[in-house]
Motif scaffolding. Structure first.
Motif, short mmCIF file in Angstrom:
data_model
loop_
_atom_site.label_atom_id
_atom_site.label_comp_id
_atom_site.label_asym_id
_atom_site.label_seq_id
_atom_site.Cartn_x
_atom_site.Cartn_y
_atom_site.Cartn_z
N LEU A 118 0.84 -1.20 0.00
CA LEU A 118 0.00 0.00 0.00
C LEU A 118 0.87 1.25 0.00
N LEU A 119 0.50 2.21 -0.81
CA LEU A 119 1.19 3.50 -0.87
C LEU A 119 0.18 4.63 -0.77
N CYS A 120 0.23 5.38 0.33
CA CYS A 120 -0.68 6.52 0.49
C CYS A 120 -0.17 7.50 1.53
N TYR A 121 1.11 7.42 1.88
CA TYR A 121 1.60 8.21 3.00
C TYR A 121 1.48 9.71 2.78
N LYS A 122 1.53 10.17 1.51
CA LYS A 122 1.48 11.61 1.27
C LYS A 122 0.09 12.19 1.52
N VAL A 123 -0.94 11.34 1.52
CA VAL A 123 -2.28 11.82 1.83
C VAL A 123 -2.39 12.25 3.29
N MET A 124 -1.76 11.49 4.17
CA MET A 124 -1.84 11.78 5.60
C MET A 124 -0.64 11.17 6.32
N PRO A 125 0.55 11.73 6.15
CA PRO A 125 1.76 11.11 6.71
C PRO A 125 1.73 11.06 8.23
N PRO A 126 2.30 10.00 8.81
CA PRO A 126 2.35 9.90 10.27
C PRO A 126 3.41 10.85 10.83
N PRO A 127 3.39 11.07 12.14
CA PRO A 127 4.47 11.85 12.76
C PRO A 127 5.82 11.17 12.48
N GLN A 128 6.88 11.96 12.48
CA GLN A 128 8.20 11.41 12.18
C GLN A 128 8.61 10.32 13.16
N GLN A 129 8.19 10.47 14.42
CA GLN A 129 8.52 9.50 15.45
C GLN A 129 7.24 8.91 16.03
N VAL A 130 7.37 7.69 16.57
CA VAL A 130 6.23 7.07 17.25
C VAL A 130 5.92 7.88 18.51
N GLU A 131 4.66 8.31 18.66
CA GLU A 131 4.27 9.15 19.78
C GLU A 131 3.51 8.33 20.82
N LYS A 132 3.75 8.67 22.07
CA LYS A 132 3.10 7.97 23.17
C LYS A 132 1.69 8.48 23.42
N GLU A 133 1.52 9.80 23.33
CA GLU A 133 0.24 10.40 23.65
C GLU A 133 -0.73 10.34 22.47
N ILE A 134 -2.02 10.27 22.80
CA ILE A 134 -3.09 10.30 21.79
C ILE A 134 -3.29 11.74 21.33
N GLY A 135 -3.62 11.91 20.04
CA GLY A 135 -3.95 13.24 19.54
C GLY A 135 -2.87 13.85 18.67
N GLU A 136 -2.35 13.09 17.73
CA GLU A 136 -1.29 13.60 16.86
C GLU A 136 -1.80 14.67 15.90
N ARG A 137 -0.89 15.51 15.43
CA ARG A 137 -1.24 16.51 14.41
C ARG A 137 -1.39 15.81 13.06
N PHE B 120 -3.68 16.38 -1.08
CA PHE B 120 -4.34 15.71 -2.20
C PHE B 120 -3.25 15.02 -3.01
N HIS B 121 -3.37 13.69 -3.17
CA HIS B 121 -2.27 12.97 -3.81
C HIS B 121 -2.76 11.63 -4.37
N GLY B 122 -2.01 11.10 -5.32
CA GLY B 122 -2.27 9.77 -5.84
C GLY B 122 -1.89 8.71 -4.83
N VAL B 123 -2.51 7.55 -4.95
CA VAL B 123 -2.24 6.43 -4.05
C VAL B 123 -2.07 5.16 -4.87
N GLY B 124 -1.59 4.10 -4.24
CA GLY B 124 -1.37 2.85 -4.98
C GLY B 124 -1.60 1.63 -4.11
N LEU B 125 -1.96 0.54 -4.76
CA LEU B 125 -2.25 -0.72 -4.07
C LEU B 125 -1.88 -1.87 -5.00
N SER B 126 -1.25 -2.91 -4.46
CA SER B 126 -0.96 -4.09 -5.27
C SER B 126 -0.84 -5.32 -4.38
N ALA B 127 -1.24 -6.45 -4.90
CA ALA B 127 -1.08 -7.72 -4.21
C ALA B 127 -0.03 -8.55 -4.94
N ALA B 128 0.58 -9.48 -4.22
CA ALA B 128 1.50 -10.44 -4.83
C ALA B 128 0.87 -11.83 -4.74
#
Length: 421
Positions: free
Chosen positions: A350-369, A374-382
């Motif tokens: 799955l490729l869609c990180y540019k639509v809603m990228p996660p924080p750079q680091q894993v965060e402990k607290e709930i409520g990330e920014r 708007f971006h293209g996305v991709g999906l493929s199975a093997a």
């Protein structure tokens, strides 16, 4: 490997495929319903479905809503008269009013406002002449759902079935992510494999998708990419979901529209030592629920064995699938084998990180920014992975598990690399 652009599928044209199986949903591919803006009797802004779709015609692109807004119907409302700008101002004022009245916590109100501006900027990039109305409608619906849940919190059971009525949370989630998706620059690879999965599900078999995980929007992205060719899969996947998307006030309305097995992620298992034992017991109950589902057959389950979202390499800034946890891969294999029903495991990329990228680091607290675009996305199975083929070279159990995990990872990386091109 070749994949057709999704725009070729969205306007009515689609690859030749057999007629839908009898077990498939009779509901067509879900599209955002045009709506008129309303004010509910209790004060929150709402929407009501108004008209049928107008077709895009000629296979030129995805169907788009007619003028006005997007979403499902509501009851008990009276029509609002005013410009989009007035509604924009009223939405912001309504958020602040609920904060002042003590109905919204300060952090939730702040997150809603920030999300509104980020979402607006992203949706307005998509070129749809109705983008502003669509954006505003979706944000008003989200505000309404968040406010309702803050006042009467929903608790997810170990196995949660998507809530489709009286409010259709699935359609709500699809409509919210749809205007963020650049279908003209999106791709689905190996569509024939998804048709193979549907055939196996029709026969009563189980299917497990071993996938990387990129954003909170992954379920909606997968469903959007498959809703034309494989709508039954889109609506019936069961996602193994971590507790963060079940407790974050801005995530909960979207999670309520998905079929979920609810677990505590290993990455956050030790965040609060006093809760470790409770989390382990909860995960055991969830595994039992999954085992019961698999015994019934015809289940398709999505799991991210990495236990979290992909993040860029700190030194190169390049994105790669996060490493799979070998024990998670082997646990799914064992659950499939012990279900008494034929089971099949497919790698999914799955490729869609540019639509809603996660924080750079894993965060402990709930409520990330939440930064959105708007971006293209991709999906493929093997191709399906068979345990016996992987482990035939060794009789050592531990070595076999490592071979199994590395095989999935090695298959996922090149497929994902192709999607990144």
């Amino acid at each position: 490997m070749h994949a057709p652009p999704l725009v070729a599928l969205a306007g009515g044209a689609r690859p030749a495929s057999p007629s839908p199986p009898p077990w498939a949903s009779s509901r067509g591919a879900i599209l955002a319903a045009p709506a008129r803006l309303l004010r509910s009797r209790r004060g929150a802004l709402r929407l009501e479905a108004k008209a049928a779709w107008r077709a895009a015609g000629g296979g030129r692109g995805p169907q788009v809503p007619s003028k006005d807004a997007v979403l499902a119907s509501y009851m008990g409302a009276e029509e609002v008269v005013g410009s989009s700008q007035l509604l924009h101002e009223e939405l912001i004022l309504q958020i602040r009013k609920e904060l002042e009245n003590g109905k919204l916590p300060a952090d939730v109100a702040s997150s809603l406002e920030e999300l509104y501006y980020n979402y607006k900027n992203a949706v307005l990039q998509n070129g749809d002449p109705n983008a502003y109305d669509i954006m505003l409608s979706n944000m008003m619906a989200l505000f309404d759902r968040v406010l309702l849940d803050v006042q009467n919190p929903f608790t997810f059971p170990p196995y949660h079935k998507a809530i489709r009525e009286p409010f259709d949370y699935y359609v709500f989630g699809q409509n919210y992510i749809r205007p963020l998706t650049d279908f003209r620059n999106s791709y689905v690879g190996n569509i024939s494999l998804f048709n193979d999965m549907e055939e196996k599900l029709r026969q009563g078999h189980n299917v497990v998708l071993m996938s990387n995980h990129q954003t909170e929007a992954d379920p909606a992205v997968i469903a959007l990419l498959l809703e034309k060719t494989n709508p039954w899969i889109s609506e019936n996947i069961v996602y193994v979901a971590g507790d963060r998307v079940l407790t974050d006030p801005l995530c909960k309305p979207f999670s309520m529209g998905r079929n979920l097995i609810c677990v505590y992620s290993k990455k956050h298992m030790n965040d609060y030592p006093e809760l470790i034992e409770m989390k382990r017991r909860s995960n055991t109950r969830s595994l039992k629920e999954m085992a019961l589902l698999l015994r019934g057959g015809s289940q398709i389950i999505w799991i991210a064995p990495s236990g979290g979202r992909d993040r860029p390499d700190p030194s190169t800034r390049e994105w790669y699938p996060a490493p799979f946890d070998a024990s998670s891969v082997d646990n799914m294999r064992r659950l499939l084998e012990h279900s008494g029903v034929p089971g099949h495991i497919y790698p999914l990329s799955l490729l869609c990180y540019k639509v809603m990228p996660p924080p750079q680091q894993v965060e402990k607290e709930i409520g990330e920014r939440r930064m959105i675009s708007f971006h293209g996305v991709g999906l493929s199975a093997a191709e399906e992975i068979k345990y016996g083929d992987i482990t035939a070279r060794t009789k050592n159990v531990d070595e076999a598990i490592c071979w199994q995990e590395s095989t999935f990872q090695n298959l996922l990386v090149p497929v994902n690399s192709w999607l990144y091109l």
